[in-house]
Design an enzyme around this catalytic site. Sequence first.
Site, PDB file in Angstrom:
ATOM      1  N   LYS A  53      38.966  27.536  40.520  1.00 58.08           N
ATOM      2  CA  LYS A  53      39.208  28.764  39.739  1.00 58.08           C
ATOM      3  C   LYS A  53      39.255  28.440  38.250  1.00 58.08           C
ATOM      4  O   LYS A  53      38.679  29.162  37.423  1.00 58.08           O
ATOM      5  CB  LYS A  53      40.509  29.436  40.196  1.00 58.08           C
ATOM      6  CG  LYS A  53      40.390  30.068  41.576  1.00 58.08           C
ATOM      7  CD  LYS A  53      41.730  30.535  42.147  1.00 58.08           C
ATOM      8  CE  LYS A  53      41.551  31.030  43.587  1.00 58.08           C
ATOM      9  NZ  LYS A  53      42.799  31.478  44.214  1.00 58.08           N
ATOM     10  N   GLN A  97      49.057  30.726  43.389  1.00 64.42           N
ATOM     11  CA  GLN A  97      48.275  30.312  44.561  1.00 64.42           C
ATOM     12  C   GLN A  97      49.151  30.372  45.813  1.00 64.42           C
ATOM     13  O   GLN A  97      50.267  29.854  45.835  1.00 64.42           O
ATOM     14  CB  GLN A  97      47.716  28.898  44.342  1.00 64.42           C
ATOM     15  CG  GLN A  97      46.778  28.421  45.430  1.00 64.42           C
ATOM     16  CD  GLN A  97      45.493  29.258  45.545  1.00 64.42           C
ATOM     17  OE1 GLN A  97      45.012  29.809  44.583  1.00 64.42           O
ATOM     18  NE2 GLN A  97      44.960  29.357  46.744  1.00 64.42           N
ATOM     19  N   ASP A 120      45.082  39.298  41.277  1.00 65.00           N
ATOM     20  CA  ASP A 120      44.835  39.060  42.703  1.00 65.00           C
ATOM     21  C   ASP A 120      44.899  40.366  43.494  1.00 65.00           C
ATOM     22  O   ASP A 120      44.470  40.417  44.651  1.00 65.00           O
ATOM     23  CB  ASP A 120      45.906  38.105  43.271  1.00 65.00           C
ATOM     24  CG  ASP A 120      45.390  36.694  43.467  1.00 65.00           C
ATOM     25  OD1 ASP A 120      44.200  36.538  43.786  1.00 65.00           O
ATOM     26  OD2 ASP A 120      46.196  35.755  43.300  1.00 65.00           O
TER      27      ASP A 120
HETATM   28  N1  GUN Z   1      45.296  31.791  48.938  1.00 64.23           N
HETATM   29  C1  GUN Z   1      44.188  32.045  49.680  1.00 64.23           C
HETATM   30  N2  GUN Z   1      43.430  32.975  49.077  1.00 64.23           N
HETATM   31  C2  GUN Z   1      44.057  33.307  47.934  1.00 64.23           C
HETATM   32  C3  GUN Z   1      43.744  34.207  46.879  1.00 64.23           C
HETATM   33  O1  GUN Z   1      42.742  34.932  46.878  1.00 64.23           O
HETATM   34  N3  GUN Z   1      44.645  34.245  45.858  1.00 64.23           N
HETATM   35  C4  GUN Z   1      45.774  33.490  45.854  1.00 64.23           C
HETATM   36  N4  GUN Z   1      46.608  33.622  44.820  1.00 64.23           N
HETATM   37  N5  GUN Z   1      46.096  32.657  46.819  1.00 64.23           N
HETATM   38  C5  GUN Z   1      45.233  32.558  47.851  1.00 64.23           C
END
Ligand code: GUN
Length: 295
Positions: A53, A97, A120
Amino acid sequence: MAATIIDGKAIASAIRSELAEQVAELAQKGLRPGLAVILVGEDPASVSYVTAKEKACAEIGIASFETRLPQDVPQQKLLDVINAANMDPDVHGILVQLPLPRHIDERAVIRTIHPDKDVDGFTPVNLGRMLLEEPCFLPCTPHGIIELLVRSGVPTSGAHAVVVGRSNIVGKPLANLLIRKSINATLTVCHTGTRDLASHVRSADIVVACAGRPGLVTADMIKPGACVIDVGVNRVPDPSKKQGYRLCGDVDFEAAAQVAGWITPVPGGVGPMTITMLLANTIEACRRLAGSRVS
Ligand code: GUN
């Protein structure tokens, strides 16, 4: 006839070029989108997602601000970090995350993120707005899947979509997006309580596997010509690989590709789209937070 492979990497790359242009336009107005990335602990999968990311942000000119906290961090410390990001004018989006360590209340953490910075799309406010089709940040993986379907020309109106999985971050919001009038699918959601998974999947024109179980969806379950979207990212041991594992989805890809009309690979299908939607949301957050000056 073998399925058309939906190249998520290529589609994501085309969208990211457009996003890079948007970032350049914002730069001319003195604005730089910024994403706070918060990682708790050292789970290898989470570390690799966060790294991907941040790299994607850098590639298109979005600033990322990383905070790494130890696995045993007190919950309040994490909430303090989120609150500081809520107040920081250089931060337009906040990403915590998931999953979080078990001693931390995930719901309390998500609720602490300001909805205007919730790129998100996980807060109750954004999920409520999504349900009501009000302006909001859509959750990245479900939004990325919808973009893949639309951009690949998969017919959705009147199609029977079967979502296998009911997580808060993929299955539930995706189910909601699929029944929007603009997509217009007829929906079945399967989960661990489903009695006969195969019979449901067999009637699907679109199957989305998001259960996190390798090999859950097999070729015999797939209607010839159906579109198969594989959201699973499972690490299975493989001594022949340098890392000792390989990634595989929830679908038996090789066999399913012989039956399906379209199919997404793992990796290179949904994953790059998730990150791309995060970038898009962060740019949008920057625009909104900057107000009418740039709209
Ligand atoms: N863990 C798995 N997928 C995601 C996501 O799209 N965003 C976040 N913050 N954590 C995740």
